[in-house]
Design a protein around this motif. Structure first.
Motif, PDB file in Angstrom:
ATOM      1  N   ALA A  37       0.845  -1.191   0.000  1.00 12.18           N
ATOM      2  CA  ALA A  37       0.000   0.000   0.000  1.00 12.18           C
ATOM      3  C   ALA A  37       0.884   1.246   0.000  1.00 12.18           C
ATOM      4  O   ALA A  37       1.993   1.237   0.515  1.00 12.18           O
ATOM      5  N   VAL A  38       0.387   2.304  -0.600  1.00 12.84           N
ATOM      6  CA  VAL A  38       1.117   3.570  -0.602  1.00 12.84           C
ATOM      7  C   VAL A  38       1.039   4.153   0.803  1.00 12.84           C
ATOM      8  O   VAL A  38      -0.032   4.282   1.372  1.00 12.84           O
ATOM      9  N   ASP A  39       2.189   4.463   1.384  1.00 12.02           N
ATOM     10  CA  ASP A  39       2.201   5.017   2.732  1.00 12.02           C
ATOM     11  C   ASP A  39       2.799   6.418   2.712  1.00 12.02           C
ATOM     12  O   ASP A  39       3.480   6.799   1.763  1.00 12.02           O
ATOM     13  N   VAL A  53       1.007   9.965 -10.958  1.00  6.07           N
ATOM     14  CA  VAL A  53       0.178   9.168 -10.052  1.00  6.07           C
ATOM     15  C   VAL A  53      -0.797   8.322 -10.858  1.00  6.07           C
ATOM     16  O   VAL A  53      -1.411   8.803 -11.810  1.00  6.07           O
ATOM     17  N   TRP A  54      -0.925   7.057 -10.480  1.00  3.24           N
ATOM     18  CA  TRP A  54      -1.931   6.152 -11.023  1.00  3.24           C
ATOM     19  C   TRP A  54      -2.903   5.837  -9.900  1.00  3.24           C
ATOM     20  O   TRP A  54      -2.500   5.366  -8.828  1.00  3.24           O
ATOM     21  N   ASN A  93      -7.506   6.229 -13.466  1.00  7.81           N
ATOM     22  CA  ASN A  93      -7.042   7.567 -13.837  1.00  7.81           C
ATOM     23  C   ASN A  93      -5.557   7.719 -13.521  1.00  7.81           C
ATOM     24  O   ASN A  93      -5.049   7.129 -12.571  1.00  7.81           O
ATOM     25  N   SER A  94      -4.889   8.527 -14.317  1.00  3.54           N
ATOM     26  CA  SER A  94      -3.480   8.840 -14.064  1.00  3.54           C
ATOM     27  C   SER A  94      -3.227  10.282 -14.474  1.00  3.54           C
ATOM     28  O   SER A  94      -3.892  10.808 -15.368  1.00  3.54           O
ATOM     29  N   ARG A 110      -5.178   5.737   0.116  1.00  9.09           N
ATOM     30  CA  ARG A 110      -5.708   4.423  -0.281  1.00  9.09           C
ATOM     31  C   ARG A 110      -6.213   4.415  -1.718  1.00  9.09           C
ATOM     32  O   ARG A 110      -6.387   3.350  -2.299  1.00  9.09           O
ATOM     33  N   ARG A 111      -6.459   5.585  -2.305  1.00  9.87           N
ATOM     34  CA  ARG A 111      -6.925   5.658  -3.694  1.00  9.87           C
ATOM     35  C   ARG A 111      -5.783   5.571  -4.697  1.00  9.87           C
ATOM     36  O   ARG A 111      -6.008   5.410  -5.888  1.00  9.87           O
ATOM     37  N   ILE A 112      -4.530   5.704  -4.231  1.00  5.35           N
ATOM     38  CA  ILE A 112      -3.369   5.698  -5.121  1.00  5.35           C
ATOM     39  C   ILE A 112      -2.857   4.269  -5.299  1.00  5.35           C
ATOM     40  O   ILE A 112      -2.522   3.602  -4.330  1.00  5.35           O
ATOM     41  N   ARG A 113      -2.829   3.818  -6.551  1.00  4.31           N
ATOM     42  CA  ARG A 113      -2.308   2.489  -6.864  1.00  4.31           C
ATOM     43  C   ARG A 113      -0.791   2.491  -6.877  1.00  4.31           C
ATOM     44  O   ARG A 113      -0.140   1.626  -6.314  1.00  4.31           O
TER      45      ARG A 113
END
Length: 141
Positions: free
Chosen positions: A79-81, A95-96, A101-102, A133-136
């Motif tokens: 996960a992105v922290d 950002v993806w 969306n990116s 949490r929305r960032i892949r």
């Protein structure tokens, strides 16, 4: 009739606008006196109000557009922290999002669960914030 910002900024960094007749007097310390003006955002947090945008807009948007290329996404196994994206502060970052969306992003604030800064949209920088949490995945340049 005067109109003032009232309340804390919402998710998009704006506040609801209310007429002074809609402002509850107890919110500002009692009955309103003639010539009374409630505090406006952007004053650095006077009277218990946070500065607009949580103090994150001090650096401002970049003065140049983002790079003209789209970097290749590297899949993230974790996960992105906040610690990971903090190294991208004040740098062009691609950002993806989980929804597909990116976009190019210029982060100026990293919180425990969110990130805020400027997103490149339609040939200009627009202030933007999102939940981590929305960032892949993301990549700094």
């Amino acid at each position: 009739m005067s109109v003032y910002y009232y309340g804390y900024p919402n998710y998009y960094g704006t506040s609801p606008i209310l007429e002074t007749s809609q402002l509850p007097p107890e919110r500002f310390g009692g009955e309103q006196q003639p010539g009374f003006q409630p505090p406006l955002f952007g004053g650095g947090g006077q009277q218990g109000f946070p500065p607009f945008g949580g103090g994150s807009q001090q650096a401002g948007a970049p003065s140049s557009p983002p790079p003209s290329y789209t970097p290749q996404e590297s899949p993230s196994l974790f996960a992105v922290d906040p610690g990971a994206i903090r190294r991208c502060l004040y740098r062009f970052t691609f950002v993806w999002l989980n929804n597909g969306n990116s976009f190019w992003f210029y982060p100026t604030f990293v919180g425990r669960d969110s990130v805020a800064g400027y997103r490149w949209r339609r040939f200009r920088w627009v202030y933007y914030g999102t939940d981590l949490r929305r960032i892949r995945s993301f990549r700094c340049s």
